[in-house]
Scaffold this active site. Structure first.
Site, PDB file in Angstrom:
ATOM      1  N   TYR A 186      -4.941 -37.620  -0.751  1.00  0.00           N
ATOM      2  CA  TYR A 186      -5.599 -38.080  -1.985  1.00  0.00           C
ATOM      3  C   TYR A 186      -7.078 -38.349  -1.693  1.00  0.00           C
ATOM      4  O   TYR A 186      -7.442 -38.749  -0.591  1.00  0.00           O
ATOM      5  CB  TYR A 186      -4.883 -39.338  -2.440  1.00  0.00           C
ATOM      6  N   SER A 188      -9.386 -40.477  -1.888  1.00  0.00           N
ATOM      7  CA  SER A 188     -10.009 -41.684  -1.323  1.00  0.00           C
ATOM      8  C   SER A 188      -9.458 -42.065   0.050  1.00  0.00           C
ATOM      9  O   SER A 188      -9.863 -43.069   0.625  1.00  0.00           O
ATOM     10  CB  SER A 188      -9.833 -42.858  -2.285  1.00  0.00           C
ATOM     11  N   LYS A 189      -8.539 -41.260   0.602  1.00  0.00           N
ATOM     12  CA  LYS A 189      -7.949 -41.583   1.898  1.00  0.00           C
ATOM     13  C   LYS A 189      -8.929 -41.288   3.044  1.00  0.00           C
ATOM     14  O   LYS A 189      -9.974 -40.670   2.849  1.00  0.00           O
ATOM     15  CB  LYS A 189      -6.653 -40.783   2.092  1.00  0.00           C
ATOM     16  N   ASN A 190      -8.562 -41.695   4.256  1.00  0.00           N
ATOM     17  CA  ASN A 190      -9.407 -41.446   5.431  1.00  0.00           C
ATOM     18  C   ASN A 190      -9.740 -39.964   5.566  1.00  0.00           C
ATOM     19  O   ASN A 190     -10.851 -39.600   5.957  1.00  0.00           O
ATOM     20  CB  ASN A 190      -8.715 -41.929   6.704  1.00  0.00           C
TER      21      ASN A 190
END
Length: 375
Positions: A186, A188-190
């Site tokens: 997704y 906004s993940k790392n």
């Protein structure tokens, strides 16, 4: 001041740094018009598998798809019980429900907020088929006792590593312990796509082949459908983004860890709790989660100073309306429930500047000081 505004996540900063490379890759993909299961996806799958210390990975359309594909490949289905936690995003339970299985919750460790493996025995039944430990916020679950328990009872282990790309337990990357590791990609993940994507990791060739088949309408050969599958394919544009971002992941995680260290050093005596890092693990800080009194007032105070916050997650899954059928009531998972009323996430992303970090820290200190003087 506008220059001191600090969003919870700043996706634009990362995009601008990579924009020329990304736009060139998009153009190449669109010129070739092979838009899914193409060369970039295959290259990304190989890179990600190697990074996690696994032989195989299977790209798909979302973290939710990743979990569902993993459960199906492990033959988890109607009536089977799957042990997991309530302090997670609902996708963990959605995937279990989507294959017809029943989630069974254990409580969490009050310091790490992760699965308390000591409780596994208490919920084991003849219908238990799998465990889904969730590496939440960027910190790994203590995997050795989970794996020992699973092996002793013939259970599958499917790691939900959606918030822990690159985190390690005893020096080994998450996603490489269980039968399958599941990652959300997704945005906004790392490690994030430009929208939705997911990936599964495994060292089992048969499970990898099953997941590839399930993600593409149950087929290995086009128009020959061996089983009922789904459309869970990763598109080639997302794979192009991920392939470009992949070499930066370690540097970005190191930046998150440096920001977290600054937060922790300056806030550990100011707030009720800062993140704990066990000596057997590494934390990659998908979120930086603290505990604070009078949380709503705290969030409003930070918002007034231009600082974004969030709550991951305000209502535990066992108390969600969607999970009412499983029969859980308030009071059944006391640690999870107490935590849900106290946690808040501070801004965390690799591109945070020193000025932004200090603005957040100073504002948190100001709030704490004001609270103390009003008591």
């Amino acid at each position: 001041m506008a220059s001191e505004n600090v969003p919870l996540v700043d996706l634009r900063a990362q995009y601008l740094a990579l924009k020329p490379e990304i736009m060139a890759a998009f153009e190449e993909v669109l010129e070739g018009m092979q838009l899914f299961i193409g060369p970039r996806q295959k290259a990304f799958e190989q890179e990600f598998a190697t990074y996690c210390g696994c032989q195989y990975s299977v790209g798909n359309a979302s973290g939710t798809n990743a979990l569902e594909l993993a459960l199906r490949a492990c033959d988890i289905g109607p009536g089977d019980e799957v042990i997991t936690v309530s302090n997670t995003f609902i996708a963990t339970v959605e995937a279990i429900a989507l294959v017809g299985a029943i989630p069974v919750f254990v409580d969490i460790d009050p310091e790490t907020y992760l699965m308390d493996w000591r409780q596994l025995e208490s919920v084991l039944t003849p219908r238990t088929r799998a465990i889904v430990p969730v590496h939440l916020y960027g910190h790994p679950v203590e995997m050795q006792p989970v794996m020992d328990f699973a092996r002793a009872h013939g259970l599958r282990v499917i790691e939900d590593a959606s918030q822990a790309h690159g985190a390690t337990y005893q020096g080994q990357r998450v996603g490489s312990f269980g039968d399958v590791g599941c990652f959300s990609l997704y945005f906004s993940k790392n490690l994030g796509a430009f929208g939705e994507a997911g990936i599964c990791t495994t060292n089992n060739a048969d499970l990898a082949e099953k997941m590839r088949m399930y993600r593409d309408h149950g087929s290995r050969v086009r128009y020959l459908h061996e089983v009922i599958g789904s459309n869970a394919r990763m598109d080639e544009l997302q794979a192009a983004v991920l392939l470009i971002k992949m070499p930066h992941l370690e540097r970005w995680n190191a930046a998150r860890q440096a920001h977290a260290q600054t937060y922790t050093e300056q806030l550990r005596d100011v707030v009720d709790a800062v993140p704990v890092v066990r000596d057997w693990g590494s934390h990659v800080y998908c979120y930086y989660v603290i505990q604070i009194p009078q949380r709503d007032q705290f969030r409003a105070a930070l918002q007034e100073e231009g600082i974004g916050t969030n709550i991951h997650y305000p209502t535990p899954l066992h108390l969600q309306p969607a999970c009412a059928q499983y029969g859980y009531k308030a009071g059944m998972l006391p640690v999870t429930e107490a935590l849900a009323s106290q946690i808040v996430s501070l801004p965390m992303y690799p591109e945070l500047t020193e000025k932004q970090l200090q603005h957040v820290i100073n504002t948190v200190k100001k709030y704490a000081s004001s609270l103390a003087s009003n008591r």
